[in-house]
Design an enzyme around this catalytic site. Structure first.
Site, PDB file in Angstrom:
ATOM      1  N   THR A  17      13.329 -33.320  13.970  1.00 51.63           N
ATOM      2  CA  THR A  17      13.802 -32.781  12.692  1.00 51.63           C
ATOM      3  C   THR A  17      15.305 -32.497  12.737  1.00 51.63           C
ATOM      4  OG1 THR A  17      11.665 -31.646  12.557  1.00 51.63           O
ATOM      5  CG2 THR A  17      13.326 -31.008  10.940  1.00 51.63           C
ATOM      6  N   SER A 112      18.833 -24.301  18.521  1.00 48.26           N
ATOM      7  CA  SER A 112      18.637 -23.375  17.414  1.00 48.26           C
ATOM      8  C   SER A 112      17.957 -22.086  17.834  1.00 48.26           C
ATOM      9  CB  SER A 112      17.854 -24.082  16.312  1.00 48.26           C
ATOM     10  OG  SER A 112      17.870 -23.311  15.143  1.00 48.26           O
ATOM     11  N   HIS A 113      16.798 -21.801  17.251  1.00 51.43           N
ATOM     12  CA  HIS A 113      16.132 -20.524  17.484  1.00 51.43           C
ATOM     13  C   HIS A 113      15.265 -20.533  18.746  1.00 51.43           C
ATOM     14  CE1 HIS A 113      13.760 -23.368  15.332  1.00 51.43           C
ATOM     15  NE2 HIS A 113      12.686 -22.775  15.782  1.00 51.43           N
ATOM     16  N   ASP A 276      20.196 -17.016  13.517  1.00 53.17           N
ATOM     17  CA  ASP A 276      19.503 -17.579  14.683  1.00 53.17           C
ATOM     18  C   ASP A 276      20.492 -18.058  15.747  1.00 53.17           C
ATOM     19  OD1 ASP A 276      20.459 -19.767  13.307  1.00 53.17           O
ATOM     20  OD2 ASP A 276      18.816 -21.068  13.900  1.00 53.17           O
ATOM     21  N   ASP A 278      22.000 -20.810  16.590  1.00 52.18           N
ATOM     22  CA  ASP A 278      23.177 -21.613  16.260  1.00 52.18           C
ATOM     23  C   ASP A 278      23.796 -21.221  14.921  1.00 52.18           C
ATOM     24  OD1 ASP A 278      20.894 -22.643  14.964  1.00 52.18           O
ATOM     25  OD2 ASP A 278      21.808 -24.609  14.755  1.00 52.18           O
ATOM     26  N   ASP A 280      22.651 -21.059  11.749  1.00 56.27           N
ATOM     27  CA  ASP A 280      22.397 -21.707  10.455  1.00 56.27           C
ATOM     28  C   ASP A 280      21.260 -21.061   9.669  1.00 56.27           C
ATOM     29  OD1 ASP A 280      20.449 -22.669  12.137  1.00 56.27           O
ATOM     30  OD2 ASP A 280      20.841 -24.803  11.739  1.00 56.27           O
ATOM     31  N   ARG A 281      20.479 -20.186  10.302  1.00 57.07           N
ATOM     32  CA  ARG A 281      19.380 -19.526   9.574  1.00 57.07           C
ATOM     33  C   ARG A 281      19.769 -18.102   9.190  1.00 57.07           C
ATOM     34  NH1 ARG A 281      13.556 -21.304  11.964  1.00 57.07           N
ATOM     35  NH2 ARG A 281      14.070 -23.489  12.333  1.00 57.07           N
ATOM     36  N   THR A 343      11.239 -31.940   5.097  1.00 56.23           N
ATOM     37  CA  THR A 343      11.776 -30.883   5.950  1.00 56.23           C
ATOM     38  C   THR A 343      12.955 -31.391   6.778  1.00 56.23           C
ATOM     39  OG1 THR A 343       9.667 -29.766   6.073  1.00 56.23           O
ATOM     40  CG2 THR A 343      11.185 -29.393   7.902  1.00 56.23           C
ATOM     41  N   GLU A 362      15.441 -24.039   2.620  1.00 58.22           N
ATOM     42  CA  GLU A 362      14.166 -24.325   3.264  1.00 58.22           C
ATOM     43  C   GLU A 362      13.436 -23.015   3.512  1.00 58.22           C
ATOM     44  OE1 GLU A 362      13.946 -27.891   6.009  1.00 58.22           O
ATOM     45  OE2 GLU A 362      15.783 -26.918   6.669  1.00 58.22           O
ATOM     46  N   SER A 364      12.110 -22.123   6.053  1.00 64.04           N
ATOM     47  CA  SER A 364      12.304 -21.697   7.441  1.00 64.04           C
ATOM     48  C   SER A 364      13.586 -20.891   7.614  1.00 64.04           C
ATOM     49  CB  SER A 364      12.339 -22.931   8.331  1.00 64.04           C
ATOM     50  OG  SER A 364      13.299 -23.859   7.842  1.00 64.04           O
ATOM     51  N   LYS A 375      22.762 -25.879   6.792  1.00 60.60           N
ATOM     52  CA  LYS A 375      22.421 -24.556   6.304  1.00 60.60           C
ATOM     53  C   LYS A 375      23.342 -23.557   6.991  1.00 60.60           C
ATOM     54  CE  LYS A 375      18.311 -24.310   9.328  1.00 60.60           C
ATOM     55  NZ  LYS A 375      18.093 -25.673   9.836  1.00 60.60           N
ATOM     56  N   ARG A 495       2.132 -26.417  11.488  1.00 58.17           N
ATOM     57  CA  ARG A 495       2.607 -25.460  10.488  1.00 58.17           C
ATOM     58  C   ARG A 495       1.745 -25.600   9.238  1.00 58.17           C
ATOM     59  NH1 ARG A 495       7.040 -23.893  13.136  1.00 58.17           N
ATOM     60  NH2 ARG A 495       8.702 -25.337  13.715  1.00 58.17           N
TER      61      ARG A 495
END
Ligand code: VG1
Ligand code: CO
Length: 542
Positions: A17, A112-113, A276, A278, A280-281, A343, A362, A364, A375, A495
């Site tokens: 993704t 990421s997370h 998160d 990196d 982006d969230r 996604t 998104e 997420s 994002k 998911r």
């Protein structure tokens, strides 16, 4: 000196993704990273003499990876590399830098997370000239290349000192070490009313922002505390650590539960937020009110015009398919287009480039806009701050008003993490085969109107992406969506996304799990989740 080094392919370098994510020891295998990076460059054309941006979230292996990537980039003919000091750049900051420098592309180092450290996860993602993740046709070309690669090129040179601002050279390539925050912070100032937000803090507005020992610490200290005047101590866990202090830098109700507990307590500040690994969230919790990411997208779309950068309104809104339809209701009211994509942020790039949409999101915890092509966690926090400062209402009051106007989409995502891969794939395959027979079927009061396997036709480049999630859409607009994660590094993660619309203002303050109870039960029964995965309940609910 440029060396050509013989190598052999690895079979498992297909980007998911969001780039290639694997355990650190996988990346540490001989030439594993080198193969992937050379395959990226082999799939691109026209970068001789051009600029490449390189940076990551500071996780374990970030520094070693950057040195290798710089030497390979130099050997392949890039003219200039721009690197964040200490190797630190958030994902949206990379996107912003690529755009403002007119760079050819960028390499983002992050998982990421996902947890970091010697046994944690690492990741590599290539972003193109618009600042966004490479589209599928590029990632597939990279993957095809990794299957046949025979050698990579690298400059033999000492490591560059990435902790000192300034210039260095590797072979013919110039390397610039830049401040990680400055360019991004300047961009934020063009979008938001910093004076208004500063006034709010001066007037007693309080917040906590948890950087989760990940990349956003330096950005949040600079923006929130230094530039906007939030009280010292507003930023929690503000130093990026290679192992994120042993935690998952995932801003959700499980890994940021302390923040949720604070927001629900009588010591709650006006706003609790987090980002998160990196950057982006985003997580947004007002005093006594958690905002789901899907609702956050809808509220920001409805209120963005209050911020200077969006004063002229929005061209359109895009959301990923599993994201709730709350944003659709806002778009309908504003009379603007809404797009439903698969996604992953890479699918928003074309819509943003074509000027068809201004804001994307998104479920997420990802929200962003046309200012970059990723994002952007802190952007979302700043837009919330600007809206709160402009409206002078609490998060809770804004949410209640929003639901009363547009209706409420109750929403939850249930993750069955690290289940056995074969079982998860069997579940999806079995359900996909049953889709035609499910349409028209009733379960109690719930009637399935449509059951399909989501496919996306990109209106800009005409490409098609198939098998993007199984959808059960009910007659009352409720939905259950099933898909397998494309970012996990162990087993498979199922998911399940569950959504129900409530128009009646008198029924909009029910607890989410209660409001969704029937659909949740059905989501488990229809797909026979326990039979295929051995799990009675999800491991994470967000
Ligand atoms: C997840 C999210 C998706 C997001 C992706 C990358 O993907 O569901 O919405 O774009 O992570 O986000 P998946 O395939 O595991 O469901 V990030 O912050 O990990 O770069
Ligand atoms: Co992220």
């Amino acid at each position: 000196m440029i060396k050509d080094i013989a190598t052999t392919p690895y079979p498992d370098q297909r980007p998911g993704t969001s780039g290639l994510r694997k355990k650190v020891p996988v990346f540490q295998q001989r030439f594993y990273l080198e193969n992937f990076v050379q395959s990226i460059f082999d799939s691109l054309e026209g970068f001789a003499g051009q600029t490449l941006v390189v940076g990551g979230d500071g996780r374990f292996y970030n520094r070693e990876a950057i040195q290798k990537i710089l030497k390979i980039a130099a050997a392949n003919g890039f003219g200039r590399a721009v690197v964040g000091r200490g190797g630190i750049l958030s994902t949206p900051a990379v996107s912003a830098l690529i755009r403002s420098l007119g760079a050819f592309g960028g390499v983002v180092l992050s998982a990421s997370h996902n947890p970091g450290g010697p046994d944690g996860d690492f990741g590599v993602k290539y972003n193109v000239a618009n600042g966004g993740p490479a589209p599928e046709k590029v990632t597939e070309a990279i993957y095809a290349r990794t299957r046949v690669i025979e050698s990579f090129r690298i400059v033999e040179a000492p490591d560059v000192d990435i902790d000192r601002l300034g210039e260095a050279r590797i072979g013919e390539m110039r390397v610039e070490i830049v401040d990680s925050v400055a360019n991004y912070a300047a961009l934020m100032q063009t979008l938001f009313d910093f004076d208004r937000i500063r006034d709010a803090f001066r007037g007693g507005f309080t917040m906590k922002f948890d950087a989760m020992s990940a990349v956003t610490g330096p950005y949040a200290h600079a923006l929130l505390e230094d530039m906007l005047g939030a009280a010292p101590g507003t930023v929690l866990n503000g130093a990026p650590l290679p192992d994120f202090g042993g935690h998952h830098p995932d801003p959700n109700l499980v890994h940021a539960k302390h923040l949720y507990d604070l927001a629900m307590s009588d010591r709650a500040p006006d706003l609790c937020a987090a980002s998160d690994g990196d950057g982006d969230r985003n997580l947004i919790i007002g005093r006594g009110r958690f905002v789901t990411p899907s609702d956050s997208l809808a509220v920001l779309a409805a209120n963005a015009h209050l911020a200077p950068g969006y004063r002229n309104g929005l061209a359109g809104v895009a959301r990923s398919m599993p994201t709730s339809a709350a944003a659709d209701r806002v778009a309908a009211k504003l009379g603007i287009a809404i797009y439903e994509t698969p996604t992953g942020w890479k699918f928003f790039g074309n819509l943003l480039d074509a000027g068809l949409v201004t804001i994307c999101g998104e479920e997420s915890a990802g929200t962003g806009s046309s200012h970059v092509r990723e994002k952007d966690g802190l952007w979302a926090v700043l837009l919330w701050l600007d809206v709160l400062a402009a409206r002078k209402q609490s998060v809770d009051a804004i949410m209640r008003e929003h639901w009363a106007t547009y209706g409420r989409n109750y929403y939850a995502r249930h993750d069955y993490e690290e289940v056995e891969s074969d079982g998860a794939h069997d579940l999806i395959r079995t359900l996909r085969d049953r889709l035609p027979s499910l349409a028209g079927k009733s379960f109690g009061a719930l009637e399935i109107e449509t059951a399909d396997d989501f496919a996306y036709h990109d209106p800009v480049d005409g490409s098609d992406s198939l098998h993007q999630g199984l959808r059960l859409i009910f007659a009352d607009g409720s939905r259950i969506v099933y898909r397998l994660s494309g970012t996990g590094t162990a087993g498979a993660t199922l998911r399940v996304y569950i959504e129900r619309f409530e128009a009646d203002a008198g029924k909009q303050l029910v607890e989410t799990q209660t409001a969704l109870a029937d659909l949740v039960r059905l989501s488990r029964d229809i797909a026979e989740i326990e039979r295929f995965t051995g799990r009675k309940a999800p491991s994470v609910i967000t």
